[in-house]
Scaffold this motif. Sequence first.
Motif, PDB file in Angstrom:
ATOM      1  N   PRO A 104      -2.039  16.282   4.646  1.00 56.80           N
ATOM      2  CA  PRO A 104      -0.735  15.757   4.216  1.00 56.80           C
ATOM      3  C   PRO A 104       0.301  15.751   5.332  1.00 56.80           C
ATOM      4  N   ALA A 105       0.113  16.631   6.338  1.00 52.33           N
ATOM      5  CA  ALA A 105       1.079  16.686   7.437  1.00 52.33           C
ATOM      6  C   ALA A 105       1.139  15.370   8.204  1.00 52.33           C
ATOM      7  N   PHE A 106       0.061  14.577   8.134  1.00 55.18           N
ATOM      8  CA  PHE A 106       0.052  13.285   8.819  1.00 55.18           C
ATOM      9  C   PHE A 106       0.964  12.267   8.139  1.00 55.18           C
ATOM     10  N   GLU A 107       1.320  12.540   6.881  1.00 56.80           N
ATOM     11  CA  GLU A 107       2.032  11.531   6.095  1.00 56.80           C
ATOM     12  C   GLU A 107       3.412  11.208   6.648  1.00 56.80           C
ATOM     13  N   PHE A 108       4.092  12.189   7.198  1.00 55.60           N
ATOM     14  CA  PHE A 108       5.428  11.917   7.732  1.00 55.60           C
ATOM     15  C   PHE A 108       5.344  10.906   8.868  1.00 55.60           C
ATOM     16  N   GLY A 109       4.398  11.119   9.783  1.00 59.98           N
ATOM     17  CA  GLY A 109       4.232  10.194  10.890  1.00 59.98           C
ATOM     18  C   GLY A 109       3.832   8.812  10.423  1.00 59.98           C
ATOM     19  N   THR A 110       2.919   8.759   9.443  1.00 56.75           N
ATOM     20  CA  THR A 110       2.499   7.472   8.893  1.00 56.75           C
ATOM     21  C   THR A 110       3.679   6.750   8.256  1.00 56.75           C
ATOM     22  N   ALA A 111       4.472   7.499   7.494  1.00 53.50           N
ATOM     23  CA  ALA A 111       5.635   6.904   6.833  1.00 53.50           C
ATOM     24  C   ALA A 111       6.660   6.418   7.853  1.00 53.50           C
ATOM     25  N   ALA A 112       6.871   7.189   8.912  1.00 50.25           N
ATOM     26  CA  ALA A 112       7.822   6.781   9.949  1.00 50.25           C
ATOM     27  C   ALA A 112       7.362   5.493  10.614  1.00 50.25           C
ATOM     28  N   HIS A 113       6.062   5.392  10.895  1.00 54.63           N
ATOM     29  CA  HIS A 113       5.525   4.166  11.482  1.00 54.63           C
ATOM     30  C   HIS A 113       5.738   2.977  10.540  1.00 54.63           C
ATOM     31  N   THR A 114       5.527   3.203   9.255  1.00 53.63           N
ATOM     32  CA  THR A 114       5.687   2.124   8.277  1.00 53.63           C
ATOM     33  C   THR A 114       7.111   1.591   8.271  1.00 53.63           C
ATOM     34  N   VAL A 115       8.084   2.491   8.275  1.00 53.28           N
ATOM     35  CA  VAL A 115       9.488   2.072   8.233  1.00 53.28           C
ATOM     36  C   VAL A 115       9.916   1.453   9.564  1.00 53.28           C
ATOM     37  N   ILE A 116       9.559   2.097  10.667  1.00 57.29           N
ATOM     38  CA  ILE A 116       9.996   1.634  11.988  1.00 57.29           C
ATOM     39  C   ILE A 116       9.332   0.316  12.382  1.00 57.29           C
ATOM     40  N   LEU A 117       8.009   0.206  12.116  1.00 54.72           N
ATOM     41  CA  LEU A 117       7.261  -0.966  12.559  1.00 54.72           C
ATOM     42  C   LEU A 117       7.160  -2.048  11.486  1.00 54.72           C
ATOM     43  N   GLY A 118       7.528  -1.699  10.242  1.00 48.08           N
ATOM     44  CA  GLY A 118       7.497  -2.689   9.176  1.00 48.08           C
ATOM     45  C   GLY A 118       6.105  -3.039   8.704  1.00 48.08           C
ATOM     46  N   ASP A 119       5.140  -2.122   8.906  1.00 49.66           N
ATOM     47  CA  ASP A 119       3.771  -2.387   8.475  1.00 49.66           C
ATOM     48  C   ASP A 119       3.097  -1.059   8.156  1.00 49.66           C
ATOM     49  N   GLY A 120       2.422  -1.012   7.020  1.00 49.83           N
ATOM     50  CA  GLY A 120       1.741   0.217   6.653  1.00 49.83           C
ATOM     51  C   GLY A 120       1.638   0.357   5.151  1.00 49.83           C
ATOM     52  N   PRO A 121       1.200   1.514   4.677  1.00 47.32           N
ATOM     53  CA  PRO A 121       1.042   1.720   3.242  1.00 47.32           C
ATOM     54  C   PRO A 121       2.386   1.785   2.526  1.00 47.32           C
ATOM     55  N   GLU A 122       2.340   1.617   1.222  1.00 47.82           N
ATOM     56  CA  GLU A 122       3.557   1.718   0.432  1.00 47.82           C
ATOM     57  C   GLU A 122       4.021   3.169   0.386  1.00 47.82           C
ATOM     58  N   LEU A 123       5.319   3.364   0.537  1.00 48.28           N
ATOM     59  CA  LEU A 123       5.900   4.704   0.482  1.00 48.28           C
ATOM     60  C   LEU A 123       6.506   4.914  -0.896  1.00 48.28           C
ATOM     61  N   ILE A 124       6.083   5.977  -1.566  1.00 47.85           N
ATOM     62  CA  ILE A 124       6.545   6.235  -2.926  1.00 47.85           C
ATOM     63  C   ILE A 124       7.219   7.612  -2.978  1.00 47.85           C
ATOM     64  N   VAL A 125       8.481   7.604  -3.327  1.00 46.10           N
ATOM     65  CA  VAL A 125       9.232   8.853  -3.427  1.00 46.10           C
ATOM     66  C   VAL A 125       8.881   9.550  -4.736  1.00 46.10           C
ATOM     67  N   VAL A 126       8.473  10.794  -4.630  1.00 44.96           N
ATOM     68  CA  VAL A 126       8.179  11.622  -5.801  1.00 44.96           C
ATOM     69  C   VAL A 126       9.382  12.537  -5.998  1.00 44.96           C
ATOM     70  N   ASP A 127      10.209  12.185  -6.943  1.00 41.97           N
ATOM     71  CA  ASP A 127      11.460  12.906  -7.154  1.00 41.97           C
ATOM     72  C   ASP A 127      11.222  14.095  -8.077  1.00 41.97           C
ATOM     73  N   ALA A 128      10.704  15.168  -7.488  1.00 41.79           N
ATOM     74  CA  ALA A 128      10.426  16.387  -8.253  1.00 41.79           C
ATOM     75  C   ALA A 128      10.901  17.588  -7.453  1.00 41.79           C
ATOM     76  N   ASP A 129      11.501  18.546  -8.123  1.00 42.85           N
ATOM     77  CA  ASP A 129      11.989  19.736  -7.440  1.00 42.85           C
ATOM     78  C   ASP A 129      10.846  20.541  -6.841  1.00 42.85           C
ATOM     79  N   ARG A 130       9.705  20.528  -7.557  1.00 42.78           N
ATOM     80  CA  ARG A 130       8.535  21.287  -7.086  1.00 42.78           C
ATOM     81  C   ARG A 130       7.308  20.383  -7.074  1.00 42.78           C
ATOM     82  N   TRP A 131       6.532  20.539  -5.997  1.00 40.61           N
ATOM     83  CA  TRP A 131       5.303  19.753  -5.861  1.00 40.61           C
ATOM     84  C   TRP A 131       4.066  20.586  -6.207  1.00 40.61           C
TER      85      TRP A 131
END
Length: 279
Positions: A57-84
Amino acid sequence: MTAAGGEVEPGLYDIPAELYHADPVPGGSLSSTGIRRLADTPARFKHFLDNPEPYKPAFEFGTAAHTVILGDGPELIVVDADRWDTKETKAKVAAIRAAGNVPLKAAAKQCIDDMAEALARHSEAADLLQPGAGVAEQSAFWPDPRGVWRRTRFDWLMPDGIADYKTTQSVHPDALQKTVEKWAYHVQDAFYRETAIELGLIPSDGFFKFIFQEKTEPYLVQVVELDFPARVIGAETTHRAIHTYLMCQATGYWPAYSDTTTYISLPPWAEKKFAEENS
């Protein structure tokens, strides 16, 4: 991407990251990551070849950053929960990952959005990554004449060069110097640049620029191009690693650092410190 008989055709492909990392080349190919592991020790490369890294899961932040910065990648879904760590949230997160998407906490998504805004204010980085200037997440395959296939996945491919986006702890020049050496980014530079040139994707004098960005406020950005000595070392390391790979394949022997007793000294600074304290 294959010709009759299932052979891979040399060239550039717009394929999913999962297919690229699964290595679609019959018999296998070498990536920049593989080259760097071989340069460390063939035994480590062989271990990861036989035991692919489990999902982290630690890779997800980098993957998400690439998606937003480069405009290509998997869909990012915010899980709005106080506890995971609740059963319900764990199931939701697992389902998102199973669908090939990236679950994020709201704070992480906000952080990435803020990073994107900070990068947009950096004139050189923003100019490199402006829409239409290049194409994101392209995979290339090239048969090295020495008898091994190379594969690369470019973050951002332009007609005159390559840009690679990386998140890091610090973009201070001293810190970046250590980061490049630690992760052998000079080897990645050489491997990507040569593959792109051989495929005719960039000119022989095409550039390779790293775009480093800090993961904490104020999300500083630094564009980096390695100097000539670093690139020469990267190229030589790449060529030696390919030779090692072919030798190991032929013999079936994937050595570690040494098969005999190795004598180790303390670092020079430790010896100097001891001498100063006991003189």
